[in-house]
Design an enzyme around this catalytic site. Structure first.
Site, short mmCIF file in Angstrom:
data_model
loop_
_atom_site.label_atom_id
_atom_site.label_comp_id
_atom_site.label_asym_id
_atom_site.label_seq_id
_atom_site.Cartn_x
_atom_site.Cartn_y
_atom_site.Cartn_z
N ASP A 36 37.37 33.11 31.20
CA ASP A 36 38.53 34.00 31.26
C ASP A 36 38.22 35.32 30.58
O ASP A 36 37.29 35.44 29.78
CB ASP A 36 39.73 33.35 30.54
CG ASP A 36 40.59 32.53 31.49
OD1 ASP A 36 40.30 32.53 32.70
OD2 ASP A 36 41.52 31.87 31.01
N LYS A 60 37.20 37.75 38.57
CA LYS A 60 36.53 38.39 39.71
C LYS A 60 36.22 37.43 40.85
O LYS A 60 35.50 37.78 41.77
CB LYS A 60 35.25 39.07 39.22
CG LYS A 60 35.51 40.21 38.25
CD LYS A 60 34.22 40.87 37.79
CE LYS A 60 34.52 42.02 36.82
NZ LYS A 60 33.29 42.67 36.32
#
EC number: 2.1.1.107
Length: 398
Positions: free
Chosen positions: A192, A214
Site C-alpha cells: 500500500d 498502480k
C-alpha cells in the site's frame, strides 16, 4: 577443571531433576525444566514468591541433606552459599549425576547454555565460561531469526499462501517482529501507499514488488483487482506478503482480502500491526486514555461525510461522549466533522491535536481547539496522512 563443554540436549520428561536453591537463579531455570516435563524437586531454605507460586514443581523449604539427589538424572546447585553448592556437586559426582553449579560454573559437571526456543528450534550457546559473550551471541542469533536474516524453515520450504501484514504507522522499526520475518521470506510483496517504503528497500532483488495503487483494474473495483493479484501469485506457488500501513484490520479493507483468498482456497496468515490511531498520538506525547481524564476512546473513519447516506457513524453519540475521538482520513472533511461535533454539544474549547506523517522524519504537529481546528489546518497546509485527536488528552505534552 576445563571450561570446555560438550553440547547435548537432555530429554527430561518424567525424570527427576533436583534444584537446590529458590532464589533468582532458580527462578530463571525452573520454567523451562517444567515446560520440558521434568519431575522437578526444589529444595531451599527460602524461595522467591515466583518460585513459591510456580506450578509443576515439588517445593521443600528446608536445608539440603545428603541423599537428596537419590534417583535424580540432573541437578542444579543454585544457592547463595558456596559450601552448600559444593556439597550438591560432590554428591552428584558420587552418584554420577550431571550437575550445574550456578555460582562457580567450572566446578560443576554441566553448564547451562544461553538459550532460546524459536518455532520448534532450541538454540543454545556456550562461550567457554564467558557468560556475557554467550548471552550476547544468543541474543544476536535470536534477533537474526526474528528479522528473517537467518531462515528458521527447512531450506527450500517456505510458507505458502498469503500473509496479510500490518506495517505499522510509518517508522520501519515499528513493524512487528513476525511481520518483518515474513516480509524477508516473500516472493511477492503487494504494498500500500502507506506501507513504510524503507521496508521495501530491504527486500532481495528477486522479490516482485507490486504497488497496489498502480494495479490496472479498468472497470473492476481496485480492491477486486488487488484480490486477483494476491490469488494469482499464490496459485502460482509464490509466498505473497500483502503489506499495509498500520493494522490490516483497522480501516484497511484487510478482511475483504481474507475473504477473497479463503473463497479461492488460499491460506492466509494475518499479522496485526501497530495502528497509527494509537501510536501516532502516543509518539507525539499524547495518550488516547489517561486515568481520571478519560475512560474511553473511539477511532472514526473520515472517508465519508457525516450526512453521507453510507455513513455508519452516530455523530450525535460521539458529540455527547466525554472521551477521546481519533479521526483517521479526516483532513479533507474536517470542517464538516468539527461542525457536527459542535452542534452535538462538544465544547468549542475542546483541545485538538493534528499529527501529519506521524512517526516519520517528516512528522509535524498542530495544536488547536475544536472551534478553530478547521481554519488552522487549512492555514498550515496540513495534508494526508494525518491523525486528528479530539479530547482533553489532546492538550497533553504541549
Amino acid at each position: 577443571m576445563s571450561d570446555n563443554a560438550y553440547l547435548v540436549g537432555l530429554r527430561l520428561a518424567g525424570r527427576k531433576v533436583v534444584v537446590v536453591g529458590g532464589g533468582s537463579v532458580a527462578q530463571r531455570r525452573l520454567p523451562l525444566l517444567v515446560a520440558n516435563g521434568a519431575d522437578v524437586h526444589v529444595i531451599t531454605r527460602s524461595a522467591t514468591p515466583a518460585v513459591e507460586a510456580l506450578a509443576g514443581i515439588t517445593l521443600e523449604l528446608r536445608e539440603f541433606r545428603e541423599g537428596d539427589l537419590e534417583g535424580a538424572w540432573y541437578a542444579i546447585a543454585a544457592t547463595d552459599d558456596p559450601a552448600v553448592n559444593a556439597a550438591v556437586v560432590a554428591e552428584a559426582e558420587r552418584r554420577l549425576i550431571f550437575c550445574v553449579r550456578a555460582d562457580v560454573a567450572r566446578e560443576g559437571t554441566a553448564v547451562t547454555p544461553a538459550s532460546f526456543e524459536y518455532e520448534g528450534l532450541s538454540v543454545g550457546v556456550l562461550a567457554g565460561g564467558d557468560h556475557r559473550r554467550s548471552a550476547a551471541i544468543r541474543s544476536a542469533i535470536h534477533e537474526a531469526l526474528q528479522q528473517g536474516l537467518i531462515a528458521a524453515e527447512t531450506p527450500g520450504v517456505l510458507p505458502g499462501g498469503v500473509a496479510l501484514v500490518g506495517g505499522g504507522p510509518g517508522d520501519p522499526e515499528l513493524i512487528t517482529v513476525r511481520g518483518r520475518r515474513l516480509l524477508a521470506h516473500a516472493d511477492v510483496v503487494v504494498a500500500d501507499r502507506l506501507a513504510p517504503p524503507e521496508l521495501l528497500a530491504e527486500l532481495a532483488p528477486h522479490v516482485e514488488v507490486i504497488d497496489a495503487a498502480k494495479i490496472p483494474y479498468g472497470r473492476a473495483m481496485a480492491q477486486d483487482a488487488i484480490n486477483e493479484v494476491l490469488i494469482d501469485r499464490a496459485k502460482a506457488g509464490k509466498f505473497v506478503v500483502r503489506l499495509k500501513g498500520g493494522d490490516p484490520f483497522v480501516f484497511a479493507r484487510g478482511y475483504e482480502e481474507v475473504i477473497a483468498c479463503a473463497d479461492a482456497g488460499i491460506p492466509v496468515t494475518v499479522v496485526p500491526g501497530v495502528t497509527s490511531a494509537i501510536a501516532v498520538p502516543a509518539l507525539a506525547g499524547v495518550p488516547v486514555t489517561h486515568r481520571a481524564v478519560t475512560h474511553e476512546f473511539v477511532v472514526v473513519s473520515g472517508h465519508v461525510a457525516p450526512d453521507h447516506p453510507e455513513s455508519l457513524v452516530n455523530w450525535d453519540a460521539l458529540a455527547s461522549m466525554s472521551g477521546t475521538i481519533v479521526l483517521l482520513m479526516a483532513v479533507e472533511r474536517i470542517e464538516q466533522f468539527a461542525s457536527v461535533l459542535l452542534a452535538g454539544g462538544r465544547p468549542a474549547d475542546t483541545p485538538v491535536l493534528v499529527v501529519q506523517h506521524g512517526t516519520t522524519a517528516a512528522q509535524r504537529t498542530l495544536r488547536a481547539t475544536l472551534a478553530d481546528a478547521p481554519e488552522r489546518i487549512r492555514e498550515d497546509g496540513v495534508r494526508p496522512p494525518a491523525i486528528i485527536v479530539i479530547g482533553s488528552v489532546a492538550a497533553f505534552g504541549g
